[in-house]
Scaffold this motif. Structure first.
Motif, PDB file in Angstrom:
ATOM      1  N   UNK A 159       0.847  -1.200   0.000  1.00 28.04           N
ATOM      2  CA  UNK A 159       0.000   0.000   0.000  1.00 28.04           C
ATOM      3  C   UNK A 159       0.878   1.244   0.000  1.00 28.04           C
ATOM      4  N   UNK A 160       0.255   2.373  -0.278  1.00 28.38           N
ATOM      5  CA  UNK A 160       0.934   3.675  -0.194  1.00 28.38           C
ATOM      6  C   UNK A 160       0.064   4.595   0.647  1.00 28.38           C
ATOM      7  N   UNK A 161       0.749   5.514   1.315  1.00 28.29           N
ATOM      8  CA  UNK A 161       0.023   6.528   2.107  1.00 28.29           C
ATOM      9  C   UNK A 161       0.588   7.889   1.704  1.00 28.29           C
TER      10      UNK A 161
ATOM     11  N   UNK B 212      27.376  18.416  -2.595  1.00 28.44           N
ATOM     12  CA  UNK B 212      27.505  17.113  -1.906  1.00 28.44           C
ATOM     13  C   UNK B 212      26.494  16.923  -0.783  1.00 28.44           C
ATOM     14  N   UNK B 213      26.085  17.978  -0.127  1.00 25.72           N
ATOM     15  CA  UNK B 213      25.097  17.862   0.949  1.00 25.72           C
ATOM     16  C   UNK B 213      23.703  18.107   0.363  1.00 25.72           C
ATOM     17  N   UNK B 214      23.257  17.169  -0.498  1.00 25.73           N
ATOM     18  CA  UNK B 214      22.010  17.410  -1.232  1.00 25.73           C
ATOM     19  C   UNK B 214      20.765  16.907  -0.488  1.00 25.73           C
ATOM     20  N   UNK B 215      20.951  16.177   0.619  1.00 30.55           N
ATOM     21  CA  UNK B 215      19.783  15.711   1.371  1.00 30.55           C
ATOM     22  C   UNK B 215      19.386  16.817   2.349  1.00 30.55           C
ATOM     23  N   UNK B 216      18.689  17.818   1.818  1.00 33.57           N
ATOM     24  CA  UNK B 216      18.248  18.960   2.615  1.00 33.57           C
ATOM     25  C   UNK B 216      17.100  19.642   1.887  1.00 33.57           C
ATOM     26  N   UNK B 217      16.345  20.420   2.645  1.00 35.61           N
ATOM     27  CA  UNK B 217      15.235  21.185   2.065  1.00 35.61           C
ATOM     28  C   UNK B 217      14.345  20.301   1.194  1.00 35.61           C
ATOM     29  N   UNK B 218      13.975  19.122   1.723  1.00 35.33           N
ATOM     30  CA  UNK B 218      13.201  18.172   0.935  1.00 35.33           C
ATOM     31  C   UNK B 218      11.704  18.424   1.075  1.00 35.33           C
ATOM     32  N   UNK B 219      10.974  17.898   0.081  1.00 38.10           N
ATOM     33  CA  UNK B 219       9.509  17.909   0.123  1.00 38.10           C
ATOM     34  C   UNK B 219       9.027  16.491   0.411  1.00 38.10           C
ATOM     35  N   UNK B 220       8.276  16.361   1.483  1.00 30.91           N
ATOM     36  CA  UNK B 220       7.750  15.046   1.872  1.00 30.91           C
ATOM     37  C   UNK B 220       6.764  14.550   0.809  1.00 30.91           C
ATOM     38  N   UNK B 221       6.933  13.265   0.394  1.00 32.72           N
ATOM     39  CA  UNK B 221       6.075  12.689  -0.644  1.00 32.72           C
ATOM     40  C   UNK B 221       5.094  11.688  -0.059  1.00 32.72           C
ATOM     41  N   UNK B 222       5.565  10.803   0.828  1.00 31.37           N
ATOM     42  CA  UNK B 222       4.643   9.826   1.427  1.00 31.37           C
ATOM     43  C   UNK B 222       5.338   8.540   1.826  1.00 31.37           C
ATOM     44  N   UNK B 223       4.539   7.542   2.156  1.00 34.08           N
ATOM     45  CA  UNK B 223       5.021   6.262   2.653  1.00 34.08           C
ATOM     46  C   UNK B 223       4.649   5.133   1.683  1.00 34.08           C
ATOM     47  N   UNK B 224       5.551   4.187   1.552  1.00 31.91           N
ATOM     48  CA  UNK B 224       5.294   2.963   0.788  1.00 31.91           C
ATOM     49  C   UNK B 224       5.456   1.790   1.753  1.00 31.91           C
ATOM     50  N   UNK B 225       4.459   0.898   1.799  1.00 28.76           N
ATOM     51  CA  UNK B 225       4.467  -0.240   2.730  1.00 28.76           C
ATOM     52  C   UNK B 225       4.621  -1.540   1.948  1.00 28.76           C
ATOM     53  N   UNK B 226       5.395  -2.458   2.528  1.00 29.54           N
ATOM     54  CA  UNK B 226       5.715  -3.736   1.864  1.00 29.54           C
ATOM     55  C   UNK B 226       5.205  -4.900   2.705  1.00 29.54           C
ATOM     56  N   UNK B 227       4.903  -5.986   2.009  1.00 28.44           N
ATOM     57  CA  UNK B 227       4.475  -7.217   2.692  1.00 28.44           C
ATOM     58  C   UNK B 227       4.768  -8.399   1.791  1.00 28.44           C
ATOM     59  N   UNK B 228       5.093  -9.529   2.434  1.00 29.82           N
ATOM     60  CA  UNK B 228       5.173 -10.800   1.719  1.00 29.82           C
ATOM     61  C   UNK B 228       3.737 -11.223   1.420  1.00 29.82           C
ATOM     62  N   UNK B 229       3.289 -11.209   0.155  1.00 33.24           N
ATOM     63  CA  UNK B 229       1.863 -11.416  -0.139  1.00 33.24           C
ATOM     64  C   UNK B 229       1.411 -12.835   0.178  1.00 33.24           C
TER      65      UNK B 229
ATOM     66  N   UNK C 269       1.007   9.592  -6.718  1.00 35.74           N
ATOM     67  CA  UNK C 269       1.442   8.218  -6.912  1.00 35.74           C
ATOM     68  C   UNK C 269       2.408   8.124  -8.093  1.00 35.74           C
ATOM     69  N   UNK C 270       2.156   8.872  -9.156  1.00 35.93           N
ATOM     70  CA  UNK C 270       3.080   8.864 -10.294  1.00 35.93           C
ATOM     71  C   UNK C 270       4.453   9.379  -9.874  1.00 35.93           C
ATOM     72  N   UNK C 271       4.469  10.377  -8.974  1.00 41.26           N
ATOM     73  CA  UNK C 271       5.745  10.897  -8.506  1.00 41.26           C
ATOM     74  C   UNK C 271       6.474   9.850  -7.654  1.00 41.26           C
ATOM     75  N   UNK C 272       5.734   9.116  -6.812  1.00 41.21           N
ATOM     76  CA  UNK C 272       6.350   8.033  -6.041  1.00 41.21           C
ATOM     77  C   UNK C 272       6.944   6.979  -6.976  1.00 41.21           C
ATOM     78  N   UNK C 273       6.234   6.656  -8.043  1.00 43.45           N
ATOM     79  CA  UNK C 273       6.756   5.685  -9.004  1.00 43.45           C
ATOM     80  C   UNK C 273       8.083   6.165  -9.591  1.00 43.45           C
ATOM     81  N   UNK C 274       8.159   7.436  -9.917  1.00 47.52           N
ATOM     82  CA  UNK C 274       9.397   7.973 -10.473  1.00 47.52           C
ATOM     83  C   UNK C 274      10.528   7.880  -9.459  1.00 47.52           C
TER      84      UNK C 274
END
Length: 897
Positions: free
Chosen positions: A342-344, A511-528, A375-380
């Protein structure tokens, strides 16, 4: 008697001698010294019975002993041919038993296959490839992606190190490893600072200090459990043994009674002994082992067509008696692979349909949240921030972390084509410290995209905004706290989560590029879950079988999977007993604890030894326990259970070797098919037992009655053997191969303590035998005293009359006597084949001179054949009349096996 198996030995500590610094490893001389102290790093093999001992065991049977005595008496009285014939039957039964045990012997070769032949370690300060058997505690291992871990070792350093431990712990997702200290009582699945022998490195690299080798490893402990665990006798074997003892008592009583009576009457000793031999041979159904074996073998062929491989023939019947199934989760109830569940996103939460082409699934149209730009952005981002190699049309070329492969399946082909144009400019690799991964991509001139994924609590602090299609919007502290709560909610449901964030820059952000980010969401995984599991569980409940999950995975994950497959109702709070609670519940079961044990459907974080404890507990409560599994950690329980069922496709060879049945399609639904086949076999075994017992008891009564009324032996031992191995065996075998009564899966399993033949069965057997006896004694008496024929002619009349009546007796075992022409017996083509075969052989005994001489058959007048037919039909008619009377009075004797 304690329920708990012996606890696993404490983790082996490094030698007391000072350990070398990790950078140098052991010297060659020190390694050789330690090797002499600890022994080689190999798994030991349990001693096996020799072929001679295996063969001699087949003669350790009271039934065989009685037949052997009968053969010896025949030789003593000069009847060498009868003695040889009885001895041949003894050897035949022994050969069948030997073949079954030889087939059932399981080896430990699969465990040894997990021994790694080579290992890389530091020796004399240099990396060297050495035989894994020469590893010793104190060696420093060098681990890379793709390696099998050759020994138990504590990590000294790790770089993105992930290890697949599913075969040992039952946890389907790869485990991230890092140096550190785990609690002393931590389960294997939570010992993140240690790697274990036989597990596989799927990503990253590291160095580790060997702390245990050979049989001192966790894999060695599993090996000890497998070697020390004995497979219990199957219910059928136990019941047949009880039946055999009952027959011996009956045979002994009749034989001794007749011998005593004959001795008191002054009959010659030789004649009395010969009649005693005939009684012994008549009372024992020599064809029982043959028919039972062939019936189960035929059942295995039926199951083989349904992708169920049976290694141990009596296991088919045992599965039909199973009342409890203890099942593993990973690879048994689930597919042992990772998918996005699922995605949130800020737009809402949505379940993601399985990827097109996944087993048992179909493509689903995207709607709602899944059709939105978020969701399309999460896919990218899933495709960009990814180091796996993915080939959707060629799975053999797909490599990398299973989570990243699942992200590729989620990504598919982003609609805007940005993926094809993206050029990776930089990467920040995942580490145990940062708990995130980031990449920088140039999408077009003047447009750079930062893609970040990682743990929610690691990504959120770097986010100042929230991503939307129109552009970033501010992300408040309250909203961050809400996303943390959402991540915890997903984790509480047994899902593993990854957080995604991004940022766009006109040029490389440095080099310090992990900053000023925009939150996109959560992706959840499970063994189906496996799709066929839910209907199979419904069928098990209908059949009165309790199914229990016992897994080494996290309790929340176990509870979620249990709900998905229908093991737990969605409204059920789902009491999950963990491995830390189980020992106390088993040692000190009070009222509440006992209720928990006997009502809980899910056990999580349990060790291989605790699975043994669970099985032992149920067996001590007189349950027939089936165990399903696919991992190394399941092997001891598979061997200890009454019936072990291994998964053949995704399962380990260790599990397959320890099991009785192997599901070649990994389908839990195949277990239901096997259960039904087992119940059919048990019902058919009971039917042909009634047939054999009534035939043999009638032989005993006829021989005794005629011998009392007329001095002499009415039938020769060879004639009795001929009847028992021809007119008994083939009709009985035909009954054993029938389709069985309808509706067997709508009833609970047969209680394990209930004998094969109940009191009602024995009464029915006695009545059938009396009806057959009336015809036999009548035929002999009419021929002797009314017709005045010689004793030899009367013997021949009795022989053929008994052969005919035993063949016709097979029609007395239709479940419904009112539908003779449409019963399961008359519709059984094997019955008609058996009658044709036996009729042909009986005709040959009269027409072929050699057979006539062997069986002491002379010429018979036409009237003799009329007597054979008339009194044969009389016996069958008496049986049918008795069935009608019993059915009219609703007497228990009306029931047919």
């Amino acid at each position: 008697m304690p329920l708990l198996a012996s606890p696993p030995p404490a983790s082996v500590q490094p030698p007391t001698a000072p350990l070398p610094k990790p950078v140098s490893g052991l010297t060659t001389a020190e390694a050789q010294r330690r090797l002499r102290e600890t022994g080689p790093n190999v798994l030991l093999t349990a001693a096996r019975d020799t072929l001679l001992r295996l063969l001699l065991r087949q003669f350790a049977s009271v039934t065989v002993l009685v037949l052997a005595v009968a053969a010896a008496v025949s030789v003593f009285t000069g009847d060498y041919l009868e003695g040889i014939a009885i001895g041949a039957v003894v050897l035949l039964n022994a050969a069948i038993g030997f073949a079954l045990e030889w087939q059932a012997r399981a080896s430990m070769d699969a465990l040894h296959a997990l021994d790694v032949p080579q290992a890389r370690a530091l020796r004399d300060g240099q990396p060297r490839r050495i035989p894994a058997a020469e590893l010793v505690p104190g060696d420093v291992l060098l681990l890379e992606s793709g390696d099998l871990v050759p020994a138990d070792a504590d990590l000294l350093e790790a770089h993105q190190l992930q290890v697949n431990e599913s075969a040992l712990t039952g946890e389907s997702l790869p485990v991230a490893k890092a140096p550190g200290v785990a609690p002393a009582e931590a389960p294997l699945a939570e010992q993140r600072q240690r790697v274990f022998k036989g597990t596989a490195v799927v990503d990253g690299n590291g160095r580790a200090l060997v702390v245990a080798t050979g049989m001192r490893t966790e894999l060695g402990h599993v090996t000890k459990l497998v070697q020390s665990t004995r497979r219990p006798p199957t219910p059928l074997e136990v019941k047949l043994d009880v039946l055999g003892k009952q027959l011996i008592m009956l045979t002994g009583a009749l034989t001794l009674g007749y011998v005593g009576l004959g001795w008191a009457q002054g009959q010659p000793l030789g004649q009395v002994l010969k009649t005693g031999v005939v009684l012994a041979v008549a009372a024992i159904p020599e064809g029982l082992a043959i028919v039972a074996t062939l019936a189960m073998a035929f059942g295995t062929l039926r199951l083989a067509r349904r992708h169920v491989l049976v290694k141990h023939l009596p296991a088919v019947e045992t599965l039909g008696s199973t009342s409890v199934i203890v099942t593993d989760k990973t690879g048994t109830l689930t597919q042992n692979r990772i998918e996005v569940h699922s995605v949130w996103l800020p737009e809402g939460r949505a379940d993601v349909p399985p990827p097109a082409g996944a087993p048992g699934t179909a493509a689903c149209a995207a709607t709602g949240v899944l059709a939105g730009p978020g969701f399309a952005h999460v896919q990218l981002l899933a495709a960009l921030c990814n180091n796996a190699t993915y080939h959707p049309t060629d799975p053999s070329r797909t490599t990398g972390d299973p989570l990243e492969i699942a992200l590729w399946q989620l990504a598919g082909t982003p609609a805007d084509g940005a993926l094809a144009a993206a050029i990776r400019l930089a990467e920040q690799a995942f580490s145990a410290d940062t708990r995130l991964m980031g990449t920088v991509h140039q999408l077009a001139p003047g447009r750079c995209l930062v893609a970040v994924k990682g743990a929610t609590e690691a990504v959120l602090p770097h986010c100042r905004h929230q991503w939307t299609a129109a552009g970033p919007t501010p992300l408040s502290g309250e909203e961050k706290a809400l996303w943390l709560v959402r991540a915890e909610e997903l984790a509480a449901n047994g899902l593993r989560t990854l957080a995604f964030a991004s940022a766009e820059w006109p040029e490389h952000p440095g080099p310090d590029f992990v900053r000023d980010l925009a939150w996109v969401g959560l992706v959840a995984f499970l063994d189906p879950p496996r799709l066929e599991v839910a209907p199979a569980l419904v069928a098990c409940r209908t059949a009165g079988i309790r199914v229990i999950m016992a897994t080494g995975d996290h309790p929340a994950t176990a509870r979620t999977v249990a709900r998905q497959v229908g093991l737990l109702d969605n409204n059920d709070p789902g009491d999950v007993i963990t491995g830390t609670e189980l020992p106390d519940l088993l040692r000190h079961p009070n009222g509440a604890g006992r209720r928990r044990l006997h009502h809980a459907q899910v056990f999580a974080r349990v060790s291989p030894a605790q699975k043994l404890d669970l099985i032992t507990m149920f067996q001590q409560h007189h349950q027939v326990v089936g165990m399903t599994g696919d991992g190394v950690n399941d092997a001891p329980a598979l061997r200890r259970a009454d019936i072990g069922i291994a998964m053949g496709q995704r399962g380990t060879q260790v599990a397959a070797e320890a099991a009785d049945l192997v599901l070649q399609d990994d389908g839990f639904g195949s277990i239901v098919v096997a259960i039904e086949q087992g119940r059919i076999i048990l019902a058919n075994i009971r039917t042909f037992l009634l047939y054999l017992m009534s035939c043999n008891l009638s032989e005993v009564l006829i021989v005794t009655s005629v011998a009392v009324l007329h001095p002499g032996v009415p039938l020769w031992p060879l004639q009795i053997l001929f009847l028992n191995l021809l007119t008994d065996v083939f009709p009985a075998l035909a009954l054993a191969l029938g389709a069985g009564p309808a509706g067997l899966m709508g009833h609970p399993p047969r209680p394990p303590k209930k004998p094969l033949l109940t009191g009602g069965d024995w009464r029915r057997t006695g009545l059938y035998a009396l009806a057959l006896t009336v015809g036999g004694v009548g035929a002999f008496g009419f021929a002797r005293w009314e017709m005045g024929w010689s004793f030899d002619v009367c013997n021949n009349v009795l022989f053929y009359q008994m052969a005919l009546v035993q063949l016709l007796h097979v029609f007395d075992f239709a479940a419904d006597h009112r539908t003779f022409l449409r019963s399961e017996v008359t519709r059984n083509r094997y019955v008609w084949g058996a009658l044709a075969l036996c009729g042909s052989v009986l005709t040959a005994t009269y027409l072929v001179p050699g057979l006539r001489a062997l069986l002491n058959i002379g010429s018979l007048p036409p009237m003799a054949w009329a007597l054979v037919a008339g009194f044969g039909l009389l016996s069958v008619l008496l049986v049918q009349v008795g069935r009608w009377v019993a059915a009219a009075g609703k007497h228990p004797l009306a029931e047919v096996a």
